[in-house]
Design a protein around this motif. Structure first.
Motif, PDB file in Angstrom:
ATOM      1  N   LYS A 440       0.930  -1.143  -0.153  1.00  0.00           N
ATOM      2  CA  LYS A 440      -0.009   0.387  -0.043  1.00  0.00           C
ATOM      3  C   LYS A 440       0.696   1.099   0.187  1.00  0.00           C
ATOM      4  O   LYS A 440       0.984   2.099  -0.787  1.00  0.00           O
ATOM      5  N   PHE A 441       1.862   0.929   0.800  1.00  0.00           N
ATOM      6  CA  PHE A 441       2.836   2.702   1.127  1.00  0.00           C
ATOM      7  C   PHE A 441       3.273   2.278  -0.408  1.00  0.00           C
ATOM      8  O   PHE A 441       4.311   3.686  -0.781  1.00  0.00           O
ATOM      9  N   GLU A 442       4.121   1.653  -0.814  1.00  0.00           N
ATOM     10  CA  GLU A 442       4.812   1.556  -1.727  1.00  0.00           C
ATOM     11  C   GLU A 442       3.648   2.722  -3.001  1.00  0.00           C
ATOM     12  O   GLU A 442       4.839   2.861  -3.591  1.00  0.00           O
ATOM     13  N   ALA A 443       2.208   1.815  -3.395  1.00  0.00           N
ATOM     14  CA  ALA A 443       2.011   2.062  -4.323  1.00  0.00           C
ATOM     15  C   ALA A 443       1.253   3.999  -4.113  1.00  0.00           C
ATOM     16  O   ALA A 443       1.960   4.522  -5.284  1.00  0.00           O
ATOM     17  N   TRP A 444       1.525   4.579  -2.556  1.00  0.00           N
ATOM     18  CA  TRP A 444       1.532   5.426  -2.943  1.00  0.00           C
ATOM     19  C   TRP A 444       2.537   7.044  -2.863  1.00  0.00           C
ATOM     20  O   TRP A 444       3.099   7.154  -4.038  1.00  0.00           O
ATOM     21  N   LEU A 445       4.201   5.907  -2.764  1.00  0.00           N
ATOM     22  CA  LEU A 445       5.552   5.790  -2.745  1.00  0.00           C
ATOM     23  C   LEU A 445       5.366   6.384  -4.474  1.00  0.00           C
ATOM     24  O   LEU A 445       6.289   7.157  -5.072  1.00  0.00           O
ATOM     25  N   ALA A 446       4.987   5.157  -4.980  1.00  0.00           N
ATOM     26  CA  ALA A 446       5.061   4.861  -6.465  1.00  0.00           C
ATOM     27  C   ALA A 446       4.110   6.549  -7.460  1.00  0.00           C
ATOM     28  O   ALA A 446       4.768   7.019  -8.575  1.00  0.00           O
ATOM     29  N   GLU A 447       3.533   6.936  -6.434  1.00  0.00           N
ATOM     30  CA  GLU A 447       2.025   6.860  -7.263  1.00  0.00           C
ATOM     31  C   GLU A 447       3.286   9.558  -7.600  1.00  0.00           C
ATOM     32  O   GLU A 447       2.666   9.998  -7.981  1.00  0.00           O
ATOM     33  N   VAL A 448       3.033   8.821  -5.353  1.00  0.00           N
ATOM     34  CA  VAL A 448       4.462  10.822  -5.683  1.00  0.00           C
ATOM     35  C   VAL A 448       5.806  10.693  -7.078  1.00  0.00           C
ATOM     36  O   VAL A 448       5.649  11.759  -7.080  1.00  0.00           O
ATOM     37  N   GLU A 449       6.066   9.536  -6.743  1.00  0.00           N
ATOM     38  CA  GLU A 449       7.846   9.852  -8.135  1.00  0.00           C
ATOM     39  C   GLU A 449       6.898   9.651  -9.375  1.00  0.00           C
ATOM     40  O   GLU A 449       7.846   9.439  -9.947  1.00  0.00           O
ATOM     41  N   GLY A 450       5.433   9.417  -9.514  1.00  0.00           N
ATOM     42  CA  GLY A 450       5.320   9.656 -10.594  1.00  0.00           C
ATOM     43  C   GLY A 450       5.252   8.655 -11.498  1.00  0.00           C
ATOM     44  O   GLY A 450       4.923   8.833 -13.428  1.00  0.00           O
ATOM     45  N   ARG A 451       6.070   6.796 -11.627  1.00  0.00           N
ATOM     46  CA  ARG A 451       5.626   5.715 -12.209  1.00  0.00           C
ATOM     47  C   ARG A 451       4.879   5.056 -11.254  1.00  0.00           C
ATOM     48  O   ARG A 451       5.847   3.552 -11.489  1.00  0.00           O
ATOM     49  N   LEU A 452       4.341   5.418 -11.094  1.00  0.00           N
ATOM     50  CA  LEU A 452       2.239   4.101 -11.099  1.00  0.00           C
ATOM     51  C   LEU A 452       2.497   3.640 -12.013  1.00  0.00           C
ATOM     52  O   LEU A 452       1.979   3.679 -13.044  1.00  0.00           O
TER      53      LEU A 452
END
Length: 587
Positions: A440-452
């Motif tokens: 869940k936190f990795e998904a949010w992190l990917a969203e922030v970094e623009g690499r989802l």
């Protein structure tokens, strides 16, 4: 110059002087003792001072020590501890090398002084006795001489008197002769005692007293030398710690020179960078036009440029608010002059409008959406790292339990494998929860970094099943977010690896025959083996090693054919047979 010849008549003054010398020595001992107390007190105060300014663990202060200036200050505090330790060394060395030694020497000096002056008083008493004997014999001789003269005069008077009978004259003559003989005897006795006294007096003033005073002089000179040596030691104790104290000071200077202002400035940027772009120019608004005025796209109260995705809240689209201003709720509200708006922009603090936090009454959102992008990314990355560490810890625990269970399966006499099922299930559930949380936190992190990444249908179904089974663990404001594609692939591969390891571990126990001894061991401490699979040992007992420590902290040993089990590796000293099969050290 000798005290025996120069100070032969100064017995009392020498006694006072030597006592004064001992008092001086005791005063110096007291001085050094107070110095050691000052050193200890100073060292204690330095340590307390360094401890007072040490950063507290798990606090904001500990985070501040990333800066080089704070690191230099922390190094200074640590060096102050070493600096305080050197003052403790000064106190210890002065106590052992000066205070204790001089205190023992003073006791010996007092005994020696007491012995010498005791001998001197004894010699004085002897000469005084001889003098009294001489005076007594002298008075007796004087008295006998006077008695003899009176007896002689009485005889001559009786002999001249014609009226006195011859018998009386003869009696007076005999009395005179007796008195005369007594005077001669007293004279001889007085002469003998006088010679003896002169001899004793010569011995007293030329032999006994000089020898005693010479010993006292040597004693006093040794005292003076000893106090001088103690003063040298006093200085040497200080000099010995100067190199170490200098090294502490050099380390403080080195720490100060390591301060990098540019690096600290960069850390400030990393700590407080929001990720937003500064506002653009404000367009001119023409109030002369009668038509309803509009706000330009790049004004302060509008969204930051077109083409950017809008945040969705409850299915309604709203423009993203600039964090420094508030949007006017009433379209009829008259706008403030431009100067007021500019002042508000310059003086207001950055404020991110987070609808999730508003919805939960001001609590910090789980996805840190109340933070600027850069700070949010750092917080999410930190959370992911923490979850990965917890997952690894739980996996290590699961592997250890699995290993013990396999041991029980192959050796039922060591324990019940079923007793570990509950614990193994609990650990597996914890791993599953932690992995889902990490995803869940990795998904949010990917969203922030623009690499989802794009998600497959399988990932969507898995995410939907998780949402249905664990609604409490999904953030209410992030319902449209799901795990990235392949989120369960890692878990499946890890479980596959666990199965492979378990299979390999099972192969080691295929042999039913007893394991051969690969060495011996000696019990260093007594161990009470109360749990299943362990064995009790007594300190000093020698046993056989059949399986050494493989990294889990336990060594398998055997007492006889029927008694074997595990003991902590730290409780035994192992002697492996180098020629034995499988003799390999894992420590």
């Amino acid at each position: 110059m000798s005290w025996g010849t120069e100070l032969w008549d100064q017995f009392d003054n020498l006694e006072k002087h030597t006592q004064w010398g001992i008092d001086i020595l005791e005063k110096y001992i007291k001085f050094v003792k107070e110095r050691t107390e000052i050193e200890l007190s100073y060292a204690k105060q330095l340590r307390n001072l360094a401890k007072k300014y040490q950063p507290k663990k798990n606090s904001k202060e500990e985070e501040e020590y990333r800066y080089t200036a704070c690191k230099a200050f922390l190094s200074t505090l640590n060096e102050m501890n070493d600096y305080a330790g050197q003052h403790e060394v000064i106190s210890e060395n002065m106590t052992s090398n000066i205070t204790v030694e001089l205190a023992r020497y003073v006791q010996e000096l007092k005994q020696e002084r007491k012995s010498y002056f005791h001998d001197g008083r004894k010699a004085q008493q002897h000469i005084e006795i001889c003098w009294k004997q001489l005076e007594s014999s002298k008075r007796r001789f004087e008295r006998d001489c006077k008695e003899a003269d009176r007896a002689q005069q009485y005889f001559e008077k009786m002999d001249a008197d014609i009226n006195v009978t011859k018998a009386d004259v003869e009696k007076a003559r005999q009395q005179a002769q007796v008195r005369h003989q007594m005077a001669e005897d007293s004279k001889a006795d007085y002469s003998s005692i006088l010679q003896k006294f002169n001899h004793e007096q010569h011995e007293y003033y030329h032999t006994h007293i000089p020898n005693i005073f010479q010993k006292i002089q040597e004693m006093e000179e040794r005292r003076i030398v000893r106090i001088g040596e103690s003063m040298k030691t006093y200085a040497e104790v200080d000099r010995q710690v100067i190199p170490i104290i200098g090294k502490c000071l050099d380390e403080i200077v080195k720490a100060a020179e390591s301060i990098d202002q540019k690096n600290d400035s960069q850390l400030v940027i990393e700590a407080y960078k929001s990720g937003f772009e500064p506002p653009g120019d404000i367009e001119f608004e023409d109030y002369t036009q009668p038509m309803k005025r509009t706000v330009s796209d790049n004004s302060l109260s509008n969204s930051r440029g077109e083409g950017k995705p809008e945040l969705k809240f409850g299915g309604k689209s709203k423009g993203k608010l600039w964090p420094f201003i508030k949007k006017n709720k009433s379209p009829k509200q008259q706008k403030e002059p431009l100067s007021h708006r500019f002042n508000e922009f310059m003086t207001s603090k950055p404020k991110i409008h987070c609808f999730r936090s508003l919805k939960r009454g001001g609590a910090t959102p789980e996805d840190f959406s109340n933070l600027p992008p850069e700070q949010r990314r750092k917080k999410l990355q930190q959370k992911v790292d923490e979850l990965n560490k917890e997952i690894q810890k739980e996996m290590d625990q699961r592997d250890a339990i699995t290993k013990m269970k396999d041991v029980y399966l192959k050796n039922p006499q060591m324990g019940d494998p079923g007793s570990l099922d509950h614990k193994l299930t609990e650990v597996s559930q914890n791993i599953e929860k932690l992995r889902l949380e990490a995803q869940k936190f990795e998904a949010w992190l990917a969203e922030v970094e623009g690499r989802l990444p794009a998600r497959s249908e399988q990932a969507r179904r898995q995410s939907g099943m998780f949402d249905a089974q664990n609604p409490a663990t999904v953030n209410s404001c992030a319902q449209d977010r799901e795990s990235p594609d392949g989120s369960y692939t890692e878990e499946q591969s890890q479980e596959g690896e666990g199965k492979v390891l378990a299979t390999d571990f099972d192969d080691e126990f295929d042999e039913e025959e007893p394991l051969p001894a690969i060495g011996t061991c000696k019990a260093l401490y007594t161990f009470e083996g109360q749990n299943e699979g362990t064995i009790s040992v007594v300190e000093g007992e020698t046993l056989y090693v059949i399986e050494e420590d493989k990294g889990d902290g336990w060594t398998r040993i055997r007492r006889n054919e029927d008694e074997e089990g595990y003991v902590p590796t730290s409780y035994v000293e192992v002697y492996l047979d180098k020629n034995a099969k499988g003799a390999k050290t894992y420590i």
